[in-house]
Every structure is written in structure tokens, then in C-alpha cells.
Design a protein around this motif. Sequence first.
Motif, short mmCIF file in Angstrom:
data_model
loop_
_atom_site.label_atom_id
_atom_site.label_comp_id
_atom_site.label_asym_id
_atom_site.label_seq_id
_atom_site.Cartn_x
_atom_site.Cartn_y
_atom_site.Cartn_z
N LEU A 193 -4.58 -23.88 26.46
CA LEU A 193 -4.68 -22.57 25.81
C LEU A 193 -3.72 -22.46 24.63
CD1 LEU A 193 -5.95 -19.73 25.87
CD2 LEU A 193 -4.09 -19.03 27.41
N MET A 194 -2.59 -23.17 24.70
CA MET A 194 -1.63 -23.10 23.61
C MET A 194 -2.23 -23.58 22.30
SD MET A 194 2.14 -24.79 23.16
CE MET A 194 1.50 -26.23 22.29
N PHE A 195 -3.13 -24.56 22.37
CA PHE A 195 -3.74 -25.09 21.15
C PHE A 195 -4.80 -24.15 20.60
CE2 PHE A 195 -2.09 -28.84 23.36
CZ PHE A 195 -1.32 -29.41 22.33
N LEU A 196 -5.26 -23.19 21.41
CA LEU A 196 -6.18 -22.17 20.93
C LEU A 196 -5.46 -20.88 20.59
CD1 LEU A 196 -9.25 -22.61 23.33
CD2 LEU A 196 -9.07 -23.29 20.93
N THR A 197 -4.14 -20.94 20.58
CA THR A 197 -3.30 -19.80 20.22
C THR A 197 -2.46 -20.19 19.01
OG1 THR A 197 -3.14 -19.25 22.59
CG2 THR A 197 -1.62 -18.14 21.10
N PRO A 218 -0.68 -21.08 11.54
CA PRO A 218 -1.18 -19.73 11.22
C PRO A 218 -2.70 -19.71 11.28
CG PRO A 218 -0.50 -20.84 9.22
CD PRO A 218 -0.15 -21.77 10.36
N LEU A 219 -3.25 -18.58 11.65
CA LEU A 219 -4.70 -18.45 11.77
C LEU A 219 -5.40 -18.71 10.44
CD1 LEU A 219 -7.09 -17.68 13.63
CD2 LEU A 219 -6.73 -15.30 12.94
N ASN A 272 -15.49 -21.99 9.82
CA ASN A 272 -16.59 -22.31 10.74
C ASN A 272 -16.13 -22.49 12.18
OD1 ASN A 272 -15.21 -24.63 9.95
ND2 ASN A 272 -16.96 -25.96 10.34
N VAL A 273 -14.84 -22.69 12.41
CA VAL A 273 -14.34 -22.83 13.78
C VAL A 273 -13.29 -21.77 14.12
CG1 VAL A 273 -14.80 -25.31 13.93
CG2 VAL A 273 -12.60 -24.51 13.04
N ARG A 274 -13.01 -20.88 13.18
CA ARG A 274 -11.97 -19.87 13.43
C ARG A 274 -12.36 -18.94 14.56
NH1 ARG A 274 -9.65 -16.67 8.33
NH2 ARG A 274 -9.23 -18.85 7.75
N TRP A 275 -13.66 -18.70 14.72
CA TRP A 275 -14.12 -17.79 15.78
C TRP A 275 -13.68 -18.27 17.16
CZ3 TRP A 275 -17.13 -19.70 19.69
CH2 TRP A 275 -17.72 -20.95 19.47
N LEU A 276 -13.54 -19.60 17.33
CA LEU A 276 -13.13 -20.13 18.62
C LEU A 276 -11.70 -19.70 18.96
CD1 LEU A 276 -14.02 -21.96 20.96
CD2 LEU A 276 -13.07 -23.90 19.70
N LEU A 329 -5.04 -13.59 23.02
CA LEU A 329 -3.65 -13.68 22.59
C LEU A 329 -3.52 -13.85 21.08
CD1 LEU A 329 -2.14 -16.01 25.36
CD2 LEU A 329 -1.78 -13.55 25.10
N THR A 330 -4.54 -14.35 20.43
CA THR A 330 -4.47 -14.64 19.01
C THR A 330 -4.07 -13.43 18.17
OG1 THR A 330 -6.03 -16.49 19.14
CG2 THR A 330 -5.80 -15.41 17.01
#
Length: 284
Positions: A207-211, A216-217, A223-227, A233-234
Amino acid sequence: MIKAVNSWDWEIGNKTSFWSHTLKELWAFRHLLAGLVRRHFLLNYQQTVLGPLWILFQPTLTLATYLLVFHKLVGISTGSVPPVLFYLAGIILWNFFNDSFTGTSSTFKEHAHVFSKVYFPRIIMPVSVISTQLLRFAIQFIMLLCAMVFYSFTRGFSFPVNSWLLTIPFIVLNVGAFSLGLGLIFSVLTAKYRDMTNLANLGVRLLMFLTPVIYPLATIPENVRWLVQLNPLTPMFELFRLAMLGEGTIALPSILYSLGFTFLLLTGAWLLFNKQGDKLIDIV
């Protein structure tokens, strides 16, 4: 003839209910909660060389690792924010979530011997863990402020002065509520199925890699930012950096999504914990 009427504050029986532990009952055991927070805090640092300094040493060591790997070797951009402040802000908020979730997810496994001997609201234990981690976060937050002051004098960093600063308490509460809700669910699962502990530990690492802790976001391709934005938490991490450092990518719908998701998660987890809590004593 006077008829005596017995009035009971609590009645302990073999029936469970989704509403068995309410905020009123939690408040009645507030002194026990305070004692548990003190106990958790002291036990973590007894018979250690550095003692409470571990609260500052752990994020400092993590910060050095992130600077070496992600900034120097990988070259992830942190925008106009100094890398030290960028990573430190993400580290202390992630540590709060990670340690809170890890502590609450093992509630029954760690405290089964206490639950089987004396009655008190089971929810007291996970809430005491969150409260202890909140105290740790406050100390690490002061360290972040000190780093910001240092950079303002040596590197010309400007403190952001905006209304987003007022959202910091709500960010921390939302992250704490999210970790509590997720931890309550996994505390029930790990009590029934021991291998769920391994899944929980693996899941929180992934989950840390999806946060947006190490990036920075804004650097994520569209095309993959929605993930990454599916992660509740994002928005909290981006809003925290915007409030503290003056740079972050946020939108009102994403903030409302995070708040709504956390509310539903915590409510469902609280009801599940109340219903299953007393039944699990015989299993663990």
C-alpha cells in the motif's frame, strides 16, 4: 410496601450486539484508556539504549535511506520542496498510519490473556494503540517543524501561510480513523485465521507504493494516476504536504471521497468488532 429496583450500569451476558460498545461506555473507561496509553508508551522504550529517542531516530534513519535511494539513485523529483522536508512529511504521516494499523490488527492475538480474565470494552485496546501512536506522531511533527525552521534560515525555505494549515488536525484524525477501521477488521480476521497476519503485513507494505510517500502525485502519468487516487490515503498525504510545505495536488471530490470512505470503513469495522469481539475469546 416498597419494591426495590436494581439499577445496573452494565450487564454482562452471552449475547453479542453490533452496538455493545458505545462512545458512552468508552468514556466511562477513560481512566483505563489513559493508563493503557502510558503503559504502551513506556513499555516500547524500556531497557533500550536510546529510550524515547527512538521516536526521532527511526524516521531520521528512514529519511537518510529515502534520500540515498529515491533522490540520489532513482532521481524522483520533489518539485520545489526540499527533498528532506518532502520525504520527512511523508514518513511521519505514513509511520502514524502503519504503526496504528499494525498495532490494532493484532488486538486479539496480543491481548487474549487479558480479555479472558476481566471485562472491559474490547475497543479500549485498539483505541489506546491509536492514542499512543498519536503521541508519537506529535513528537515527530515537532521534528518536522524544526527541520522547516532550519531550512528557512539556511536554504531560504518559506513557510506556507494559507488556510490549508487549519486542515492538519482533520488530516491526522482521518488517517487515524482509517487505520483504526482497517485494523479492527484485520483484528477479527487474524484472530480467526492466523495466516491473515502475513497478508496484512504484506498488504500494508504494498500500500505504501500506492500512497504518495516517496513521490508527489503530480509526477504520476495521467493514464495510471487513477490507480493511486483510488487509495483513500492519497488525498490526505497530498493535503498534508500542501498545508505544511505549500505544494500538493488535491481536488475537493478526492477529499470528500477520502472522508466518506473512512467514515463507512470505521462504522462497519466498529460494528463488526462489537459483534465478533466476545465470540473470539474462545478461539484465540
